[in-house]
Design a protein around this motif. Structure first.
Motif, PDB file in Angstrom:
ATOM      1  N   ALA A  16      64.808  46.763  61.185  1.00  0.00           N
ATOM      2  CA  ALA A  16      64.454  47.964  61.950  1.00  0.00           C
ATOM      3  C   ALA A  16      64.227  49.085  60.960  1.00  0.00           C
ATOM      4  O   ALA A  16      64.528  48.958  59.764  1.00  0.00           O
ATOM      5  CB  ALA A  16      65.565  48.331  62.921  1.00  0.00           C
ATOM      6  N   PHE A  17      63.668  50.174  61.449  1.00  0.00           N
ATOM      7  CA  PHE A  17      63.526  51.389  60.658  1.00  0.00           C
ATOM      8  C   PHE A  17      64.398  52.460  61.284  1.00  0.00           C
ATOM      9  O   PHE A  17      64.511  52.538  62.505  1.00  0.00           O
ATOM     10  CB  PHE A  17      62.068  51.871  60.631  1.00  0.00           C
ATOM     11  CG  PHE A  17      61.165  50.961  59.863  1.00  0.00           C
ATOM     12  CD1 PHE A  17      61.170  50.965  58.473  1.00  0.00           C
ATOM     13  CD2 PHE A  17      60.319  50.080  60.515  1.00  0.00           C
ATOM     14  CE1 PHE A  17      60.346  50.124  57.754  1.00  0.00           C
ATOM     15  CE2 PHE A  17      59.484  49.235  59.811  1.00  0.00           C
ATOM     16  CZ  PHE A  17      59.507  49.257  58.422  1.00  0.00           C
ATOM     17  N   ILE A  18      65.007  53.256  60.439  1.00  0.00           N
ATOM     18  CA  ILE A  18      65.799  54.379  60.937  1.00  0.00           C
ATOM     19  C   ILE A  18      64.837  55.384  61.568  1.00  0.00           C
ATOM     20  O   ILE A  18      63.831  55.747  60.963  1.00  0.00           O
ATOM     21  CB  ILE A  18      66.575  55.071  59.788  1.00  0.00           C
ATOM     22  CG1 ILE A  18      67.490  54.078  59.059  1.00  0.00           C
ATOM     23  CG2 ILE A  18      67.354  56.278  60.311  1.00  0.00           C
ATOM     24  CD1 ILE A  18      68.661  53.590  59.827  1.00  0.00           C
ATOM     25  N   ASP A  19      65.151  55.813  62.769  1.00  0.00           N
ATOM     26  CA  ASP A  19      64.363  56.842  63.442  1.00  0.00           C
ATOM     27  C   ASP A  19      65.008  58.205  63.218  1.00  0.00           C
ATOM     28  O   ASP A  19      64.367  59.111  62.715  1.00  0.00           O
ATOM     29  CB  ASP A  19      64.242  56.531  64.931  1.00  0.00           C
ATOM     30  CG  ASP A  19      63.311  57.481  65.650  1.00  0.00           C
ATOM     31  OD1 ASP A  19      62.375  57.999  65.008  1.00  0.00           O
ATOM     32  OD2 ASP A  19      63.516  57.708  66.848  1.00  0.00           O
ATOM     33  N   SER A  20      66.287  58.332  63.571  1.00  0.00           N
ATOM     34  CA  SER A  20      66.950  59.623  63.379  1.00  0.00           C
ATOM     35  C   SER A  20      68.455  59.495  63.517  1.00  0.00           C
ATOM     36  O   SER A  20      68.974  58.508  64.036  1.00  0.00           O
ATOM     37  CB  SER A  20      66.438  60.647  64.396  1.00  0.00           C
ATOM     38  OG  SER A  20      66.816  60.256  65.702  1.00  0.00           O
ATOM     39  N   ILE A  21      69.126  60.518  63.032  1.00  0.00           N
ATOM     40  CA  ILE A  21      70.559  60.706  63.235  1.00  0.00           C
ATOM     41  C   ILE A  21      70.700  62.085  63.866  1.00  0.00           C
ATOM     42  O   ILE A  21      70.280  63.068  63.259  1.00  0.00           O
ATOM     43  CB  ILE A  21      71.353  60.641  61.915  1.00  0.00           C
ATOM     44  CG1 ILE A  21      71.121  59.303  61.209  1.00  0.00           C
ATOM     45  CG2 ILE A  21      72.840  60.850  62.179  1.00  0.00           C
ATOM     46  CD1 ILE A  21      71.700  59.236  59.820  1.00  0.00           C
ATOM     47  N   PRO A  22      71.227  62.158  65.078  1.00  0.00           N
ATOM     48  CA  PRO A  22      71.322  63.453  65.743  1.00  0.00           C
ATOM     49  C   PRO A  22      72.070  64.497  64.916  1.00  0.00           C
ATOM     50  O   PRO A  22      72.983  64.177  64.152  1.00  0.00           O
ATOM     51  CB  PRO A  22      72.083  63.134  67.031  1.00  0.00           C
ATOM     52  CG  PRO A  22      71.808  61.686  67.274  1.00  0.00           C
ATOM     53  CD  PRO A  22      71.715  61.066  65.907  1.00  0.00           C
ATOM     54  N   GLU A  23      71.683  65.730  65.066  1.00  0.00           N
ATOM     55  CA  GLU A  23      72.266  66.854  64.311  1.00  0.00           C
ATOM     56  C   GLU A  23      73.767  66.996  64.529  1.00  0.00           C
ATOM     57  O   GLU A  23      74.480  67.458  63.651  1.00  0.00           O
ATOM     58  CB  GLU A  23      71.585  68.164  64.719  1.00  0.00           C
ATOM     59  CG  GLU A  23      70.112  68.230  64.390  1.00  0.00           C
ATOM     60  CD  GLU A  23      69.846  68.644  62.959  1.00  0.00           C
ATOM     61  OE1 GLU A  23      70.716  69.273  62.344  1.00  0.00           O
ATOM     62  OE2 GLU A  23      68.756  68.327  62.472  1.00  0.00           O
ATOM     63  N   ASN A  24      74.259  66.613  65.705  1.00  0.00           N
ATOM     64  CA  ASN A  24      75.673  66.831  66.023  1.00  0.00           C
ATOM     65  C   ASN A  24      76.606  65.750  65.480  1.00  0.00           C
ATOM     66  O   ASN A  24      77.807  65.805  65.722  1.00  0.00           O
ATOM     67  CB  ASN A  24      75.858  66.965  67.537  1.00  0.00           C
ATOM     68  CG  ASN A  24      75.457  65.705  68.285  1.00  0.00           C
ATOM     69  OD1 ASN A  24      74.789  64.832  67.744  1.00  0.00           O
ATOM     70  ND2 ASN A  24      75.853  65.620  69.537  1.00  0.00           N
ATOM     71  N   VAL A  25      76.099  64.772  64.748  1.00  0.00           N
ATOM     72  CA  VAL A  25      76.939  63.718  64.161  1.00  0.00           C
ATOM     73  C   VAL A  25      77.685  64.301  62.967  1.00  0.00           C
ATOM     74  O   VAL A  25      77.077  64.852  62.042  1.00  0.00           O
ATOM     75  CB  VAL A  25      76.080  62.497  63.756  1.00  0.00           C
ATOM     76  CG1 VAL A  25      76.904  61.473  63.012  1.00  0.00           C
ATOM     77  CG2 VAL A  25      75.430  61.883  64.982  1.00  0.00           C
ATOM     78  N   SER A  26      79.013  64.168  62.990  1.00  0.00           N
ATOM     79  CA  SER A  26      79.847  64.838  61.988  1.00  0.00           C
ATOM     80  C   SER A  26      79.584  64.386  60.546  1.00  0.00           C
ATOM     81  O   SER A  26      79.647  65.191  59.635  1.00  0.00           O
ATOM     82  CB  SER A  26      81.331  64.660  62.322  1.00  0.00           C
ATOM     83  OG  SER A  26      81.667  63.291  62.304  1.00  0.00           O
ATOM     84  N   ASN A  27      79.291  63.120  60.329  1.00  0.00           N
ATOM     85  CA  ASN A  27      79.059  62.629  58.963  1.00  0.00           C
ATOM     86  C   ASN A  27      77.575  62.391  58.686  1.00  0.00           C
ATOM     87  O   ASN A  27      77.206  61.555  57.870  1.00  0.00           O
ATOM     88  CB  ASN A  27      79.880  61.372  58.695  1.00  0.00           C
ATOM     89  CG  ASN A  27      79.593  60.256  59.659  1.00  0.00           C
ATOM     90  OD1 ASN A  27      78.902  60.459  60.645  1.00  0.00           O
ATOM     91  ND2 ASN A  27      80.125  59.086  59.390  1.00  0.00           N
ATOM     92  N   ARG A  28      76.709  63.147  59.347  1.00  0.00           N
ATOM     93  CA  ARG A  28      75.250  63.001  59.204  1.00  0.00           C
ATOM     94  C   ARG A  28      74.806  63.158  57.748  1.00  0.00           C
ATOM     95  O   ARG A  28      74.030  62.361  57.235  1.00  0.00           O
ATOM     96  CB  ARG A  28      74.549  64.037  60.078  1.00  0.00           C
ATOM     97  CG  ARG A  28      73.043  63.947  60.033  1.00  0.00           C
ATOM     98  CD  ARG A  28      72.438  64.957  61.021  1.00  0.00           C
ATOM     99  NE  ARG A  28      71.030  64.750  61.178  1.00  0.00           N
ATOM    100  CZ  ARG A  28      70.099  65.451  60.536  1.00  0.00           C
ATOM    101  NH1 ARG A  28      70.445  66.421  59.715  1.00  0.00           N
ATOM    102  NH2 ARG A  28      68.815  65.187  60.718  1.00  0.00           N
ATOM    103  N   ARG A  29      75.273  64.167  57.060  1.00  0.00           N
ATOM    104  CA  ARG A  29      74.882  64.419  55.673  1.00  0.00           C
ATOM    105  C   ARG A  29      75.278  63.239  54.781  1.00  0.00           C
ATOM    106  O   ARG A  29      74.513  62.784  53.944  1.00  0.00           O
ATOM    107  CB  ARG A  29      75.506  65.729  55.185  1.00  0.00           C
ATOM    108  CG  ARG A  29      75.304  66.045  53.713  1.00  0.00           C
ATOM    109  CD  ARG A  29      73.894  66.058  53.170  1.00  0.00           C
ATOM    110  NE  ARG A  29      72.934  66.730  53.995  1.00  0.00           N
ATOM    111  CZ  ARG A  29      71.614  66.537  53.915  1.00  0.00           C
ATOM    112  NH1 ARG A  29      71.107  65.701  53.036  1.00  0.00           N
ATOM    113  NH2 ARG A  29      70.782  67.162  54.697  1.00  0.00           N
ATOM    114  N   ARG A  30      76.491  62.728  54.973  1.00  0.00           N
ATOM    115  CA  ARG A  30      76.955  61.592  54.171  1.00  0.00           C
ATOM    116  C   ARG A  30      76.085  60.365  54.416  1.00  0.00           C
ATOM    117  O   ARG A  30      75.696  59.669  53.477  1.00  0.00           O
ATOM    118  CB  ARG A  30      78.419  61.290  54.501  1.00  0.00           C
ATOM    119  CG  ARG A  30      78.972  60.094  53.755  1.00  0.00           C
ATOM    120  CD  ARG A  30      80.465  59.984  53.938  1.00  0.00           C
ATOM    121  NE  ARG A  30      80.998  58.686  53.654  1.00  0.00           N
ATOM    122  CZ  ARG A  30      81.072  58.120  52.485  1.00  0.00           C
ATOM    123  NH1 ARG A  30      80.608  58.738  51.432  1.00  0.00           N
ATOM    124  NH2 ARG A  30      81.598  56.926  52.321  1.00  0.00           N
TER     125      ARG A  30
END
Length: 84
Positions: A16-30
Motif C-alpha cells: 500500500a501507499f501511505i495516504d496521510s496521518i491525521p494532524e491530531n495524532v500525538s506521535n505524528r511527527r515521530r
C-alpha cells in the motif's frame, strides 16, 4: 467519495501507499521522521504471535507498530504483494 483504509487492516505481504496521518495524532511527527509520509510504499511483513505489534517494511527498513498506532495511518492499497 473513496473508502478510507487504515494500515492496521492491511494483510501480511500486501503493498500500500501511505495516504496521510491525521494532524491530531500525538506521535505524528515521530512517524513522519521514520518514513510514514504521503506516498511511501509500505508492506506488513510479520505479525507477532499475539497479533500485536506488526513489523512493516518501509524505506528498505523494518519498523514495528502497535495496532493502535497503525489504525491512525490512512493508506491506499495497491492490490500488489511483496512476493510478486
Amino acid at each position: 467519495m473513496r473508502k478510507i483504509y487504515t494500515l492496521d487492516t492491511l494483510p501480511l505481504n500486501a503493498r500500500a501507499f501511505i495516504d496521510s496521518i491525521p494532524e491530531n495524532v500525538s506521535n505524528r511527527r515521530r512517524l513522519m521522521d521514520l518514513g510514514f509520509f504521503h506516498g511511501s510504499s509500505i508492506c506488513p511483513v510479520f505479525r507477532s504471535p499475539g497479533g500485536d505489534p506488526t513489523a512493516y517494511e518501509i524505506l528498505d527498513t523494518y519498523i514495528a507498530l502497535r495496532q493502535e498506532d497503525a489504525a491512525m495511518i490512512q493508506i491506499i492499497p495497491t492490490g500488489g504483494s511483496k512476493n510478486v
